[in-house]
Design a protein around this motif. Structure first.
Motif, PDB file in Angstrom:
ATOM      1  N   GLU A 155       4.943   1.722   0.737  1.00 22.22           N
ATOM      2  CA  GLU A 155       5.866   2.035  -0.345  1.00 22.22           C
ATOM      3  C   GLU A 155       6.693   3.288  -0.022  1.00 22.22           C
ATOM      4  OE1 GLU A 155       4.402   1.545  -4.298  1.00 22.22           O
ATOM      5  OE2 GLU A 155       6.140   2.560  -5.182  1.00 22.22           O
ATOM      6  N   LEU A 156       6.034   4.292   0.573  1.00 23.25           N
ATOM      7  CA  LEU A 156       6.768   5.503   0.969  1.00 23.25           C
ATOM      8  C   LEU A 156       7.802   5.169   2.041  1.00 23.25           C
ATOM      9  CD1 LEU A 156       3.886   8.149   1.163  1.00 23.25           C
ATOM     10  CD2 LEU A 156       5.656   7.970  -0.602  1.00 23.25           C
TER      11      LEU A 156
ATOM     12  N   ASN B 219       0.863  -1.178   0.000  1.00 25.96           N
ATOM     13  CA  ASN B 219       0.000   0.000   0.000  1.00 25.96           C
ATOM     14  C   ASN B 219       0.901   1.231   0.000  1.00 25.96           C
ATOM     15  OD1 ASN B 219       0.535   1.054   2.626  1.00 25.96           O
ATOM     16  ND2 ASN B 219      -0.815  -0.481   3.503  1.00 25.96           N
ATOM     17  N   TYR B 220       0.322   2.408  -0.211  1.00 28.85           N
ATOM     18  CA  TYR B 220       1.186   3.547  -0.492  1.00 28.85           C
ATOM     19  C   TYR B 220       2.029   3.976   0.699  1.00 28.85           C
ATOM     20  CZ  TYR B 220      -1.823   7.038   1.750  1.00 28.85           C
ATOM     21  OH  TYR B 220      -2.509   7.779   2.665  1.00 28.85           O
ATOM     22  N   LEU B 221       1.523   3.786   1.919  1.00 29.80           N
ATOM     23  CA  LEU B 221       2.345   4.169   3.085  1.00 29.80           C
ATOM     24  C   LEU B 221       3.544   3.237   3.213  1.00 29.80           C
ATOM     25  CD1 LEU B 221       0.005   5.159   6.062  1.00 29.80           C
ATOM     26  CD2 LEU B 221       1.545   6.618   4.738  1.00 29.80           C
TER      27      LEU B 221
END
Lengths: 301, 418
Positions: free
Chosen positions: A11-12, A7-9
């Protein structure tokens, strides 16, 4: 079957950890620029993850304007103790005493710009070749142009028109003696991402971010906290309001907002409904259209 | 918001103010409610000062002082917005030929490219150039926005005509997934909201397509590649014998117990543990940042690559790349450069320029051997020691290199392994 995408968190987070490890691998003497604000706290938290189970291999560097929220200093010292890392303090007051810089004059005088000299002096004195910052590209238009690895010449200056291109995940930190880099592992995070992540990871932050009853005055369209450095002007009055701060800078210029958000949960809700940028309450950015760009070129954070 | 499954999509937009690129980005941000009040106020004030009617959406993407003064984008600028479905990162790059290097930079990490065509002009040289770069950089998804439909009476016929033009020249390019959308960025037709002027268009709006593109297959999950960034050796009593190989999985999936080989040495072992931050996990996949420990005490350091025993990249000392020259100083024949590939660095030289590519006509120029800024060429590179390469088409992370000039330390070229 498990999913094979992040999910994007996540990935960040993974991107930031990658950058922190690249810093460690490519530089001799890197530090984390620590202001006590949520972004530098986040970077420190990510560094803990990046090197676990080893200790964070970076010292924290704090540029102390002398105009701090007292809580920031307690928070900083506790964190340094907990992590077992070194703390380097660059003192703006000392730079003033040594005649390196002079206090600004006039009504809206601050020590904001003076930090540049103190920062660069400290970098030189401690032979720091990379300073890791919590700058984010969504904060400000000049910051939108920053690289993950951002070169500074031997005067500490940034040349935004002549930056090294950054492709894929290949980060070029090569530099000559006397030059240094700034590294920005959370470049791609937005304010919302930072808060969502702080909530998810339950990261400890100074209570200044949380709504409390505080003494404030109304100045340049925001609530400036009462402190020993505040000089009341004609017509100004001290109020007690339920206030929280979206960013933490110098106590003399950081405006708070009226808020009921006294838990992380409520802060995330409030931020997602927020219709103003977080730096909108910082008078240092309001001085001109290119205030940030001009300071950054000289070596600002 | 259900952030647990929301993915991150990076896309690039190439073009100039004339194509309405800035207006399109402004429109996306504005209609998806990603613009803050103080930004809106400041842009409204500037619009009024310049004598525009209403809000000039293009001003939301204003950057550095020189860019504002000249009304152009010089560098790559990154913008962010989030919808309930995804988080987006836009790499906003200038479209002029003298900024090819910036387009290449913005394209290097993109899942999707948005290409703008002015409906009045149809496919022009610039369209071909942008498409070529998208294809060269192997961007998985291409979205062609035929803009300014309001100026061609929202004509379906004109839209189809332009698709025809595009299909004609793009058959020479390698592209997997191409979509066409008729839009008007100025009025917002089919950007975030459906157009009421083009009922004949049955497809999704631009935002709708960006929100639903299948991107979880964009990263190679077949070939396991793990470049070691650094080695973690904690000094504490508790973890005295721990040696963690820290890095970001470039592609593929790793599980505890997998038989692995460490390259270039070739020693084999088994994965003992995988750590994601402070948590031990059973498996890890790209693009996770992890630390891995092995059963056997073998020598592993930065620049090594841990792979599966039965799926290994080819160690190569001499190889062909498609090279984009990024620097003001032209390439020096037979000069030494540092090549960076994943976490490994070697010295290298350009042995031969095989041909240059005219990126407007796609012609190969085999007589012209000089590489200047923004040139793209196929070259032969020779390294002092082997690199663990995959082809760029198969693997963006292990098929890409940069060249660094040893005299200036600048990044002078980007290469994609053929």
């Amino acid at each position: 079957m498990s999913k094979y995408y992040l999910n994007y968190l996540d990935e960040l987070e993974s991107e930031a950890i990658y950058i922190l490890r690249e810093v460690w691998a490519q530089f001799e003497n890197p530090v984390i620029l620590f202001s006590g604000g949520k972004d530098s706290i986040l970077v420190t938290h990510l560094a803990k993850k990046a090197f676990f189970p080893a200790k964070i291999p970076f010292a924290l560097l704090h540029v102390d304007t002398g105009h701090n929220f007292p809580e920031t200093i307690y928070f900083r010292d506790d964190l340094v103790k907990e992590l077992g890392v070194n703390l380097i303090v660059g003192s703006v007051q000392e730079s003033i005493n040594n005649g390196r810089v002079a206090e600004e004059r006039g009504k809206n005088a601050t020590r904001n710009a003076l930090q540049i000299t103190t920062l660069l002096d400290t970098i030189e004195e401690h032979r720091i070749d990379c300073a890791i910052g919590g700058g984010r590209r969504d904060e400000e238009k000049a910051r939108a142009k920053e690289r993950f690895f951002s070169h500074r010449n031997d005067f500490g200056e940034w040349d935004p028109k002549n930056q090294r291109p950054e492709l894929w995940n290949l980060l070029n930190g090569k530099h000559f003696e006397g030059e240094h880099f700034r590294a920005f592992p959370i470049s791609n995070w937005t304010e919302m991402d930072v808060w969502n992540y702080i909530k998810r990871e339950n990261i400890k932050i100074p209570s200044l971010y949380v709504a409390h009853e505080r003494e404030v005055v109304w100045r340049s369209n925001s609530w400036i906290p009462n402190s020993e450095y505040l000089k009341l002007e004609a017509g100004e009055k001290i109020y007690t309001k339920k206030i929280r701060f979206r960013t933490l800078g110098d106590i003399t210029i950081t405006g708070g907002i009226e808020s009921e958000a006294d838990t992380l949960e409520k802060i995330v809700q409030e931020v997602s409904a927020m219709r103003k940028t977080e730096r909108g309450d910082r008078s240092d950015d309001k001085r001109s259209e290119t205030a940030m760009e001009d300071r950054k070129k000289q070596g600002y954070f | 918001m259900h952030i647990d499954n929301n993915q991150l999509l990076r896309f690039t937009t190439a073009g100039s103010v004339d194509d309405g690129k800035s207006t399109l980005i402004g429109r996306l941000l504005y209609d998806s409610k990603s613009i803050f009040e103080d930004q809106l106020e400041s842009v409204s004030a500037t619009s009024a000062k310049k004598g525009h009617k209403g809000v000039d959406l293009a001003l939301f993407t204003d950057g550095l002082r020189d860019e504002r003064e000249q009304g152009i984008t010089i560098d790559v600028a990154y913008r962010y917005f989030t919808t309930p479905k995804r988080k987006f990162i836009i790499a906003d790059t200038p479209g002029h030929i003298q900024y090819t290097r910036n387009m290449v930079t913005g394209a290097s990490t993109a899942n999707a490219a948005v290409i703008l065509i002015d409906a009045r002009h149809g496919v022009i040289e610039q369209t071909k150039r942008h498409s070529f770069i998208a294809s060269l950089l192997n961007i998985p998804h291409l979205i062609v926005c035929i803009n300014k439909m309001d100026l061609v009476d929202y004509s379906e016929e004109r839209f189809n005509e332009i698709i025809g033009q595009f299909e004609e020249f793009s058959s020479k390019l390698l592209m997997k997934d191409v979509r066409f959308i008729p839009i008007s960025a100025l009025d917002g037709d089919n950007v975030v909201n459906r157009s009421e002027n083009m009922f004949w268009y049955q497809g999704g709006t631009l935002l709708n397509i960006l929100e639903t593109l299948h991107i979880s297959s964009d990263i190679n999950k077949i070939d396991a590649r793990f470049p070691v960034q650094t080695v973690l050796r904690p000094q504490s009593e508790e973890h005295r014998d721990y040696r963690g190989y820290a890095g970001r999985v470039a592609s593929g999936i790793y599980r505890v117990g997998d038989e692995v080989a460490v390259l270039p040495s070739g020693f084999t072992s088994k994965i003992r543990s995988i750590n994601s931050g402070e948590t031990e996990v059973e498996e890890a996949y790209a693009p996770m940042s992890i630390a891995m420990s092995l059963e056997d005490d073998i020598d592993v350091s930065r620049g090594d690559m841990i792979v599966r025993v039965n799926n290994q990249p080819e160690p190569t000392q001499e190889f062909d790349v498609m090279l984009c020259w990024l620097n003001n100083d032209a390439a020096k024949p037979r000069a030494k450069y540092t090549v960076m590939h994943t976490s490994s660095e070697q010295r290298a030289m350009i042995k031969e320029v095989v041909y240059k590519v005219d990126i407007n006509s796609y012609e190969r120029l085999s007589e012209d051997k000089d590489l200047y800024m923004n040139d793209i060429a196929r070259v032969k590179i020779r390294c002092t020691r082997p690199l663990m390469l995959d082809s760029y088409r198969e693997n963006r992370n292990t098929g890409s290199i940069i060249l660094i000039d040893e005299n200036t330390n600048e990044t002078v070229a980007a290469g994609m392994v053929v």
